[in-house]
Design an enzyme around this catalytic site. Structure first.
Site, PDB file in Angstrom:
ATOM      1  N   LYS A 170       0.780  -0.853   0.110  1.00 53.51           N
ATOM      2  CA  LYS A 170      -0.059  -0.107  -0.219  1.00 53.51           C
ATOM      3  C   LYS A 170       1.072   1.417  -0.248  1.00 53.51           C
ATOM      4  CE  LYS A 170      -4.155  -0.866   2.337  1.00 53.51           C
ATOM      5  NZ  LYS A 170      -5.261  -0.493   2.772  1.00 53.51           N
ATOM      6  N   ASP A 199      -8.968   2.699   3.872  1.00 52.51           N
ATOM      7  CA  ASP A 199      -9.634   1.816   4.113  1.00 52.51           C
ATOM      8  C   ASP A 199     -10.169   1.133   2.934  1.00 52.51           C
ATOM      9  OD1 ASP A 199      -9.947  -0.764   5.975  1.00 52.51           O
ATOM     10  OD2 ASP A 199     -12.210  -0.630   5.930  1.00 52.51           O
ATOM     11  N   PHE A 218      -2.491  -6.622  -5.566  1.00 56.07           N
ATOM     12  CA  PHE A 218      -2.543  -7.012  -3.956  1.00 56.07           C
ATOM     13  C   PHE A 218      -3.794  -7.345  -3.781  1.00 56.07           C
ATOM     14  CE2 PHE A 218      -2.052  -3.221  -3.250  1.00 56.07           C
ATOM     15  CZ  PHE A 218      -2.445  -3.504  -1.958  1.00 56.07           C
ATOM     16  N   GLY A 219      -4.221  -8.275  -3.392  1.00 59.92           N
ATOM     17  CA  GLY A 219      -5.411  -8.618  -2.508  1.00 59.92           C
ATOM     18  C   GLY A 219      -5.833  -9.416  -3.506  1.00 59.92           C
ATOM     19  N   ASP A 268      -7.225  -7.905  -6.579  1.00 59.84           N
ATOM     20  CA  ASP A 268      -6.815  -7.555  -8.424  1.00 59.84           C
ATOM     21  C   ASP A 268      -6.899  -8.716  -8.921  1.00 59.84           C
ATOM     22  OD1 ASP A 268      -5.972  -4.923  -7.368  1.00 59.84           O
ATOM     23  OD2 ASP A 268      -3.940  -5.102  -6.975  1.00 59.84           O
ATOM     24  N   HIS A 281     -10.116   2.493  -8.015  1.00 57.19           N
ATOM     25  CA  HIS A 281     -10.407   3.156  -6.887  1.00 57.19           C
ATOM     26  C   HIS A 281      -9.208   4.321  -6.075  1.00 57.19           C
ATOM     27  CE1 HIS A 281      -8.775  -0.393  -5.268  1.00 57.19           C
ATOM     28  NE2 HIS A 281      -9.316  -0.518  -3.537  1.00 57.19           N
ATOM     29  N   ARG A 282      -7.939   3.335  -5.518  1.00 61.22           N
ATOM     30  CA  ARG A 282      -7.484   3.772  -4.095  1.00 61.22           C
ATOM     31  C   ARG A 282      -7.040   5.057  -5.606  1.00 61.22           C
ATOM     32  NH1 ARG A 282      -4.756  -0.514  -3.383  1.00 61.22           N
ATOM     33  NH2 ARG A 282      -5.917  -0.663  -1.713  1.00 61.22           N
TER      34      ARG A 282
END
Lengths: 203, 203
Positions: free
Chosen positions: A15, A74, A157-158, A160, A185-186
């Site tokens: 992140k 978040d 990551f996550g 994705d 989104h980020r």
């Protein structure tokens, strides 16, 4: 004037890299460091019912610990066929915090009988800044897309590897970082926050 | 007149026992058999987005296979903090169909940071009957309650050990069968269906 030093309230190195990359691309004059670089990430129970509440919990804890402005995000995956979940529980959906592969596998298992036309989803991000004086800024953005049946790609990551954004054929794990940030989104949430904070004129 | 023979479209022996008990208590003059007693439970992909759709998929398949009236239920746990999920995915929430202990453990892990005041939930049941001529009847009922942090009790099945109905201090796994049926989602739905079908005057 040297760049303002800002802490990103996370212990997740992925992140930090991603948010630093997003902010650099906007021309924001800030020096981003991770919580682990300045005293560690305090234990914060993410008990909020929304992404914004949880981001604020993390940023407040870090701003208080360091006396520096603290950014936090978040974010998570909101799956239509799961009524918007995993949502705020995205990082611990399988009950194992931070277990990306297990979380992704569980979502795929839960959707095994969900037909293609009902596999819509969104990545959602709340990006926040908390100043040492308590001032707070919040921006929330999302990107719509659909979920595959098998992971694809090794970037990101996550979740994705199973998410294909609208207008794309590749997963967010198959996009190069600049392409991912442009639509993610980020990326959207942190650019909006950088504009609100006067760090950049870009949108 | 001998009782009408009706098949319950499930391979789950617990459900056959529970529904038979509920119907007997209403005085309904039907002979309930499980799908495994009359040719087996056909494989049905439960692709419906609602409990009623899934119950109808199962009952239609069994009515067609046997030429007998087929009852079915689809039921599950709707957790407020999970936006109503596991819902139709209750029986396969962990990705392992029918794995009650794993499903329950996963819900508890997902709610580990959810405070007591946000642990509300409901058990929901859609009970349906499909006649060989295609006539269909549907009743949906629920019971509200709250979720514990550890399982308690050895009766019932599914999520019973973590669910305390409103007005009760015991979990549905700690209630004796008659007390459970009196307030349960399944008891309420099948009694309403029995009344609709003229099998009983009780409500």
């Amino acid at each position: 004037m040297s760049p303002e030093r800002v802490v990103l309230a996370t212990g997740n190195r992925h992140k930090v890299d991603e948010v630093a990359r997003i902010l650099v691309a906007t021309g924001a004059r800030v020096e981003l460091v991770g919580a682990d670089d300045v005293g560690g990430m305090p234990g914060v129970a993410e008990t909020g019912a929304t992404f914004a509440e949880n981001a604020l919990l993390k940023a407040r804890a870090v701003a208080e610990l360091n006396g520096l402005p603290a950014l936090a995000d978040d974010s998570g995956l909101s799956v239509d066929a799961l009524n918007g979940m995993p949502g705020v529980l995205s990082a611990r959906w399988s009950g194992l915090p931070g277990a990306d592969a297990e979380n992704t596998k569980l979502v795929l298992a839960q959707l095994v009988d969900t037909p293609d036309e009902r596999r819509g989803a969104a990545f959602v991000c709340a990006a926040v800044l908390v100043q040492p004086d308590g001032t707070e800024a919040v921006q929330r953005r999302e990107v719509r897309g659909r979920l595959l049946r098998e992971p694809r790609g090794s970037g990101g990551f996550g979740y994705d590897p199973i998410f294909v954004p609208e207008g794309e054929e590749r997963t967010t794990a198959e996009l190069d970082p600049a392409a991912k940030d442009a639509l993610s989104h980020r990326g959207r949430a942190f650019r909006a926050l950088a504009v609100e904070l006067g760090w950049t004129d870009e949108t």
